[in-house]
Design an enzyme around this catalytic site. Sequence first.
Site, short mmCIF file in Angstrom:
data_model
loop_
_atom_site.label_atom_id
_atom_site.label_comp_id
_atom_site.label_asym_id
_atom_site.label_seq_id
_atom_site.Cartn_x
_atom_site.Cartn_y
_atom_site.Cartn_z
N SER A 138 0.85 -1.19 0.00
CA SER A 138 0.00 0.00 0.00
C SER A 138 0.89 1.24 0.00
CB SER A 138 -0.87 0.01 1.27
OG SER A 138 -1.55 1.23 1.40
N TYR A 151 -3.25 -1.63 10.37
CA TYR A 151 -3.17 -1.84 8.92
C TYR A 151 -1.85 -1.28 8.38
CZ TYR A 151 -4.31 -1.36 3.95
OH TYR A 151 -4.29 -1.43 2.57
N1 LIG Z 1 -8.64 -0.26 -1.79
C1 LIG Z 1 -7.62 0.46 -1.38
O1 LIG Z 1 -7.74 1.69 -1.20
C2 LIG Z 1 -6.28 -0.18 -1.16
C3 LIG Z 1 -5.15 0.63 -1.03
C4 LIG Z 1 -3.91 0.05 -0.79
C5 LIG Z 1 -3.80 -1.33 -0.67
N2 LIG Z 1 -4.92 -2.11 -0.80
C6 LIG Z 1 -4.76 -3.55 -0.63
O2 LIG Z 1 -5.30 -4.25 -1.71
C7 LIG Z 1 -5.68 -5.55 -1.30
C8 LIG Z 1 -7.08 -5.87 -1.79
O3 LIG Z 1 -8.01 -5.02 -1.12
P1 LIG Z 1 -9.28 -4.37 -1.86
O4 LIG Z 1 -9.10 -2.93 -1.82
O5 LIG Z 1 -9.51 -5.05 -3.14
O6 LIG Z 1 -10.42 -4.71 -0.80
P2 LIG Z 1 -11.63 -5.76 -0.86
O7 LIG Z 1 -12.49 -5.54 -2.04
O8 LIG Z 1 -12.24 -5.70 0.50
O9 LIG Z 1 -10.90 -7.14 -1.10
C9 LIG Z 1 -10.25 -7.84 -0.10
C10 LIG Z 1 -10.42 -9.31 -0.40
O10 LIG Z 1 -9.68 -10.06 0.57
C11 LIG Z 1 -10.49 -11.13 1.02
N3 LIG Z 1 -10.09 -11.44 2.38
C12 LIG Z 1 -10.08 -10.62 3.46
N4 LIG Z 1 -9.70 -11.28 4.56
C13 LIG Z 1 -9.46 -12.55 4.16
C14 LIG Z 1 -9.05 -13.73 4.83
N5 LIG Z 1 -8.79 -13.73 6.14
N6 LIG Z 1 -8.89 -14.86 4.11
C15 LIG Z 1 -9.15 -14.88 2.78
N7 LIG Z 1 -9.54 -13.81 2.10
C16 LIG Z 1 -9.70 -12.66 2.78
C17 LIG Z 1 -11.92 -10.62 0.93
O11 LIG Z 1 -12.84 -11.70 0.74
P3 LIG Z 1 -13.66 -12.36 1.96
O12 LIG Z 1 -14.14 -11.22 2.81
O13 LIG Z 1 -14.74 -13.11 1.28
O14 LIG Z 1 -12.69 -13.24 2.66
C18 LIG Z 1 -11.87 -9.76 -0.31
O15 LIG Z 1 -12.19 -10.52 -1.47
C19 LIG Z 1 -5.56 -5.57 0.23
O16 LIG Z 1 -4.34 -6.19 0.60
C20 LIG Z 1 -5.52 -4.10 0.57
O17 LIG Z 1 -4.84 -3.86 1.77
C21 LIG Z 1 -6.15 -1.57 -1.04
#
Ligand SMILES: NC(=O)c1ccc[n+]([C@@H]2O[C@H](COP(=O)([O-])OP(=O)(O)OC[C@H]3O[C@@H](n4cnc5c(N)ncnc54)[C@H](OP(=O)(O)O)[C@@H]3O)[C@@H](O)[C@H]2O)c1
Length: 246
Positions: A138, A151
């Site tokens: 991130s 986080y």
């Molecule tokens: N969106 C942002 O602004 C942003 C910025 C920087 C970095 N990121 C990073 O990008 C990555 C993806 O996040 P996103 O933004 O796409 O959010 P998201 O749509 O909430 O996706 C997160 C995914 O991770 C899965 N997940 C969460 N906990 C889990 C667990 N214990 N076991 C297995 N699966 C799990 C969730 O599915 P289930 O709930 O069904 O398990 C969901 O499909 C993350 O690492 C996040 O930190 C996001």
Amino acid sequence: MNIDGNTILITGGGSGIGKALATRFLARGNEVIVCGRRNEVLDGLKKQYPGVHTRNCDVASGNERKELAESVIREFPAINVLVNNAGIQRRVDLTRETGWGITRSEVDTNLNAPINLCQLFYSHFAQKQSAAFINVTSGLSFVPLANVPIYCATKAALHSFTLSLRWQLKDSQIEVIEVIPPAVDTDLQAPGLHKFGANVDEFADHVFAELEKGETEIAYGTAITASRASREDLNIIFEHMNEAFH
Ligand SMILES: NC(=O)c1ccc[n+]([C@@H]2O[C@H](COP(=O)([O-])OP(=O)(O)OC[C@H]3O[C@@H](n4cnc5c(N)ncnc54)[C@H](OP(=O)(O)O)[C@@H]3O)[C@@H](O)[C@H]2O)c1
């Protein structure tokens, strides 16, 4: 990275950034396995993209991670790419008592899981002609947003781990790639909270173009600034960002 002809496990690939990457890898003819905790999300993905393979797995659980790695290696012996994408983000007020279980689950999901999954897949990947670990960190790895302190700590640690992993594997055929998103409009933390963020498809298109070019550190938007900033600049970004989200 060669983005065709791989067998790829994407944790948390049922939604958001993981899904956007999964569908692009699928479109390029890769074999894609996606894991997550919610069956309805995995079933929805499978309905939309019948070629995808899904696994229910809570990567925060050490036992489930081990079982996932063993079953994926058994059923998909060609597996050569792991995308450590699953993540959660919680607001935490450090002046109030929070159960350790809640804190620990954030560390388990965002940090312990990717480290352990790299260990669990390493010896298998070491036998492949080409392989890759892709860790999603991130922009907050470089400058923390204080209202999501656990986080940010996990993402800073995952960035550090990724550098060490890349160094240790530099003479091997395993690439170590870091994807550094800025705020992206996904359901992270809760639906609607990241509306101000980058469009997820535009972000994923950028990641794909950079992967194809062979880049190993792929940032986007404000995460480019944060990941390349001097310590003085980071102090200024820290003040501005935390004032804005106060
Ligand atoms: N969106 C942002 O602004 C942003 C910025 C920087 C970095 N990121 C990073 O990008 C990555 C993806 O996040 P996103 O933004 O796409 O959010 P998201 O749509 O909430 O996706 C997160 C995914 O991770 C899965 N997940 C969460 N906990 C889990 C667990 N214990 N076991 C297995 N699966 C799990 C969730 O599915 P289930 O709930 O069904 O398990 C969901 O499909 C993350 O690492 C996040 O930190 C996001």
